[in-house]
Write a protein that holds these residues in place. Sequence first.
Motif, PDB file in Angstrom:
ATOM      1  N   LEU A   1      -1.117  -0.057  22.150  1.00 13.62           N
ATOM      2  CA  LEU A   1      -0.834   1.314  22.582  1.00 13.62           C
ATOM      3  C   LEU A   1      -2.110   2.143  22.549  1.00 13.62           C
ATOM      4  CD1 LEU A   1       2.344   1.746  20.355  1.00 13.62           C
ATOM      5  CD2 LEU A   1       2.309   1.125  22.784  1.00 13.62           C
ATOM      6  N   ASP A   2      -2.056   3.319  23.149  1.00 12.48           N
ATOM      7  CA  ASP A   2      -3.187   4.240  23.073  1.00 12.48           C
ATOM      8  C   ASP A   2      -3.390   4.644  21.614  1.00 12.48           C
ATOM      9  OD1 ASP A   2      -3.520   4.162  25.786  1.00 12.48           O
ATOM     10  OD2 ASP A   2      -2.334   5.961  26.180  1.00 12.48           O
ATOM     11  N   GLY A   3      -4.557   4.337  21.082  1.00 15.31           N
ATOM     12  CA  GLY A   3      -4.849   4.677  19.694  1.00 15.31           C
ATOM     13  C   GLY A   3      -4.309   3.691  18.678  1.00 15.31           C
ATOM     14  N   PHE A   4      -3.724   2.605  19.121  1.00 13.40           N
ATOM     15  CA  PHE A   4      -3.190   1.602  18.183  1.00 13.40           C
ATOM     16  C   PHE A   4      -3.213   0.225  18.832  1.00 13.40           C
ATOM     17  CE2 PHE A   4      -0.027  -1.025  16.166  1.00 13.40           C
ATOM     18  CZ  PHE A   4      -0.169  -0.738  14.815  1.00 13.40           C
ATOM     19  N   GLU A   5      -3.846  -0.731  18.156  1.00  9.37           N
ATOM     20  CA  GLU A   5      -3.864  -2.111  18.619  1.00  9.37           C
ATOM     21  C   GLU A   5      -3.387  -3.022  17.486  1.00  9.37           C
ATOM     22  OE1 GLU A   5      -7.650  -3.293  20.095  1.00  9.37           O
ATOM     23  OE2 GLU A   5      -7.692  -1.787  21.709  1.00  9.37           O
ATOM     24  N   TRP A   6      -2.619  -4.019  17.842  1.00  5.54           N
ATOM     25  CA  TRP A   6      -2.151  -4.981  16.848  1.00  5.54           C
ATOM     26  C   TRP A   6      -3.307  -5.893  16.443  1.00  5.54           C
ATOM     27  CZ3 TRP A   6       2.450  -3.868  14.920  1.00  5.54           C
ATOM     28  CH2 TRP A   6       3.347  -3.145  15.716  1.00  5.54           C
ATOM     29  N   SER A   7      -3.372  -6.200  15.164  1.00  8.57           N
ATOM     30  CA  SER A   7      -4.449  -7.040  14.647  1.00  8.57           C
ATOM     31  C   SER A   7      -4.193  -8.505  14.966  1.00  8.57           C
ATOM     32  CB  SER A   7      -4.585  -6.875  13.129  1.00  8.57           C
ATOM     33  OG  SER A   7      -4.869  -5.533  12.794  1.00  8.57           O
ATOM     34  N   GLY A   8      -5.287  -9.247  15.089  1.00  4.54           N
ATOM     35  CA  GLY A   8      -5.141 -10.689  15.251  1.00  4.54           C
ATOM     36  C   GLY A   8      -4.746 -11.342  13.941  1.00  4.54           C
ATOM     37  N   LEU A   9      -5.188 -10.753  12.824  1.00  7.52           N
ATOM     38  CA  LEU A   9      -4.838 -11.247  11.483  1.00  7.52           C
ATOM     39  C   LEU A   9      -4.058 -10.136  10.779  1.00  7.52           C
ATOM     40  CD1 LEU A   9      -5.145 -13.526   9.404  1.00  7.52           C
ATOM     41  CD2 LEU A   9      -7.231 -12.414   8.605  1.00  7.52           C
ATOM     42  N   MET A  10      -2.756 -10.309  10.653  1.00 11.77           N
ATOM     43  CA  MET A  10      -1.893  -9.243  10.140  1.00 11.77           C
ATOM     44  C   MET A  10      -1.544  -9.437   8.675  1.00 11.77           C
ATOM     45  SD  MET A  10       0.828  -8.756  13.261  1.00 11.77           S
ATOM     46  CE  MET A  10       0.278  -8.617  14.961  1.00 11.77           C
ATOM     47  N   GLY A  11      -1.375  -8.290   8.014  1.00  7.85           N
ATOM     48  CA  GLY A  11      -0.812  -8.311   6.681  1.00  7.85           C
ATOM     49  C   GLY A  11       0.710  -8.308   6.767  1.00  7.85           C
ATOM     50  N   ILE A  12       1.356  -8.304   5.605  1.00  6.82           N
ATOM     51  CA  ILE A  12       2.821  -8.367   5.578  1.00  6.82           C
ATOM     52  C   ILE A  12       3.430  -7.137   6.246  1.00  6.82           C
ATOM     53  CG2 ILE A  12       4.845  -8.369   4.073  1.00  6.82           C
ATOM     54  CD1 ILE A  12       3.224 -10.010   2.074  1.00  6.82           C
TER      55      ILE A  12
ATOM     56  N   PRO B   1      10.639   5.327   2.041  1.00  7.60           N
ATOM     57  CA  PRO B   1      11.021   6.694   2.432  1.00  7.60           C
ATOM     58  C   PRO B   1       9.789   7.562   2.708  1.00  7.60           C
ATOM     59  CG  PRO B   1      12.256   5.971   0.510  1.00  7.60           C
ATOM     60  CD  PRO B   1      11.189   4.949   0.730  1.00  7.60           C
ATOM     61  N   GLY B   2       9.862   8.332   3.776  1.00  4.24           N
ATOM     62  CA  GLY B   2       8.752   9.209   4.120  1.00  4.24           C
ATOM     63  C   GLY B   2       7.661   8.544   4.925  1.00  4.24           C
ATOM     64  N   GLN B   3       7.793   7.250   5.141  1.00  3.18           N
ATOM     65  CA  GLN B   3       6.790   6.517   5.907  1.00  3.18           C
ATOM     66  C   GLN B   3       7.383   6.045   7.225  1.00  3.18           C
ATOM     67  OE1 GLN B   3       3.495   6.087   5.276  1.00  3.18           O
ATOM     68  NE2 GLN B   3       3.200   4.777   3.492  1.00  3.18           N
ATOM     69  N   SER B   4       6.539   5.965   8.234  1.00  3.11           N
ATOM     70  CA  SER B   4       6.923   5.309   9.477  1.00  3.11           C
ATOM     71  C   SER B   4       6.289   3.923   9.485  1.00  3.11           C
ATOM     72  CB  SER B   4       6.431   6.117  10.686  1.00  3.11           C
ATOM     73  OG  SER B   4       5.011   6.086  10.764  1.00  3.11           O
ATOM     74  N   TRP B   5       6.667   3.109  10.456  1.00  2.40           N
ATOM     75  CA  TRP B   5       6.046   1.784  10.548  1.00  2.40           C
ATOM     76  C   TRP B   5       4.550   1.921  10.813  1.00  2.40           C
ATOM     77  CZ3 TRP B   5       8.795  -2.062   8.780  1.00  2.40           C
ATOM     78  CH2 TRP B   5      10.194  -2.018   8.871  1.00  2.40           C
ATOM     79  N   ARG B   6       4.184   2.899  11.610  1.00  2.00           N
ATOM     80  CA  ARG B   6       2.775   3.099  11.931  1.00  2.00           C
ATOM     81  C   ARG B   6       1.965   3.468  10.686  1.00  2.00           C
ATOM     82  NH1 ARG B   6       0.211   4.891  16.907  1.00  2.00           N
ATOM     83  NH2 ARG B   6       2.274   5.348  17.761  1.00  2.00           N
TER      84      ARG B   6
ATOM     85  N   ARG C   1      -3.924  -1.400   6.176  1.00  3.58           N
ATOM     86  CA  ARG C   1      -5.271  -1.712   6.672  1.00  3.58           C
ATOM     87  C   ARG C   1      -6.340  -1.038   5.819  1.00  3.58           C
ATOM     88  NH1 ARG C   1      -4.561  -1.028  13.265  1.00  3.58           N
ATOM     89  NH2 ARG C   1      -3.275  -2.889  13.622  1.00  3.58           N
ATOM     90  N   LEU C   2      -6.097   0.219   5.454  1.00  7.05           N
ATOM     91  CA  LEU C   2      -7.072   0.926   4.616  1.00  7.05           C
ATOM     92  C   LEU C   2      -7.156   0.316   3.224  1.00  7.05           C
ATOM     93  CD1 LEU C   2      -6.371   4.627   5.649  1.00  7.05           C
ATOM     94  CD2 LEU C   2      -8.420   3.289   6.128  1.00  7.05           C
ATOM     95  N   GLN C   3      -6.028  -0.110   2.687  1.00  7.14           N
ATOM     96  CA  GLN C   3      -6.048  -0.766   1.373  1.00  7.14           C
ATOM     97  C   GLN C   3      -6.863  -2.056   1.418  1.00  7.14           C
ATOM     98  OE1 GLN C   3      -1.840  -1.183   0.621  1.00  7.14           O
ATOM     99  NE2 GLN C   3      -1.702   0.762  -0.488  1.00  7.14           N
ATOM    100  N   ARG C   4      -6.722  -2.798   2.494  1.00  5.53           N
ATOM    101  CA  ARG C   4      -7.508  -4.025   2.640  1.00  5.53           C
ATOM    102  C   ARG C   4      -8.993  -3.710   2.783  1.00  5.53           C
ATOM    103  NH1 ARG C   4      -4.571  -6.361   6.299  1.00  5.53           N
ATOM    104  NH2 ARG C   4      -5.715  -5.685   8.132  1.00  5.53           N
ATOM    105  N   TRP C   5      -9.303  -2.637   3.512  1.00  7.27           N
ATOM    106  CA  TRP C   5     -10.691  -2.224   3.704  1.00  7.27           C
ATOM    107  C   TRP C   5     -11.332  -1.814   2.385  1.00  7.27           C
ATOM    108  CZ3 TRP C   5     -12.766   3.079   4.325  1.00  7.27           C
ATOM    109  CH2 TRP C   5     -14.079   3.079   4.823  1.00  7.27           C
TER     110      TRP C   5
END
Length: 237
Positions: free
Chosen positions: A67-78, A127-132, A139-143
């Motif tokens: 999507l605009d501003g969002f791309e799925w990673s080739g290596l995904m977390g859970i 609660p309070g979170q979206s999938w995005r 991703r930030l936690q992994r970074w």
Amino acid sequence: TDEVGYKEHLAVTASLLFDELGLHRYAAICRSQATAEVHAAFDDSDSVGFAALRKAMQRSGVEPPDLDGFEWSGLMGIEEATARDAVSAALERALAAGEFAVGARGWRKAQAALASAALDSDHDTQPGQSWRTAVVTERLQRWVAQGEMMSERLAEARSQVANRLLHPIEPVPSAFSAMAVPRVAAPVEGMRPPERRRRLRRAAPDADKRRHRGGADSPAPEGGRPAAPALLSRQQQ
């Protein structure tokens, strides 16, 4: 089993079951040429089969697009893998409900809009979170974790950046108006802009002549101090 033709026989059986359940769209998928081509590719080799499967999934309409501003990673977390499944399920429901049709005019745009809405919908278990936002957080936690393996200082710097990204400071509404730059300067009272420019151009050559002559011919400004060009002229003598 690796028996050649086994997948085709299994697809035929599955189509009969779906017909009995009234799920005729799924039965048609089992009998489709695209499904047969994927099965034939797997009979060749697993690598060829998975390549054919990826292409078929991309054409199916249920594969979550970038999507605009969002791309799925080739290596995904859970979290990202779970979010992707949720978006795929939403696309599957929309396709079954007739909200868009693969191959129809503008179907890619409709698919992207549905995928974006699903990605921004409420997370199932947070609660309070979206999938995005869950994906971005992961991703930030992994970074940050990668920074911890390099140095404590880098980890601290990345943590501060991550916190700013996850909790941005909204600018006050008046900031935008304060930073606005006027597009057109106000004309001098009683003089139209083109006329003003012509007078400035006519005055410019005379001003240049006075600056270059220097010395006694250069009028001194108020206060009795000589103009800068005259000072430079005497220093060079």
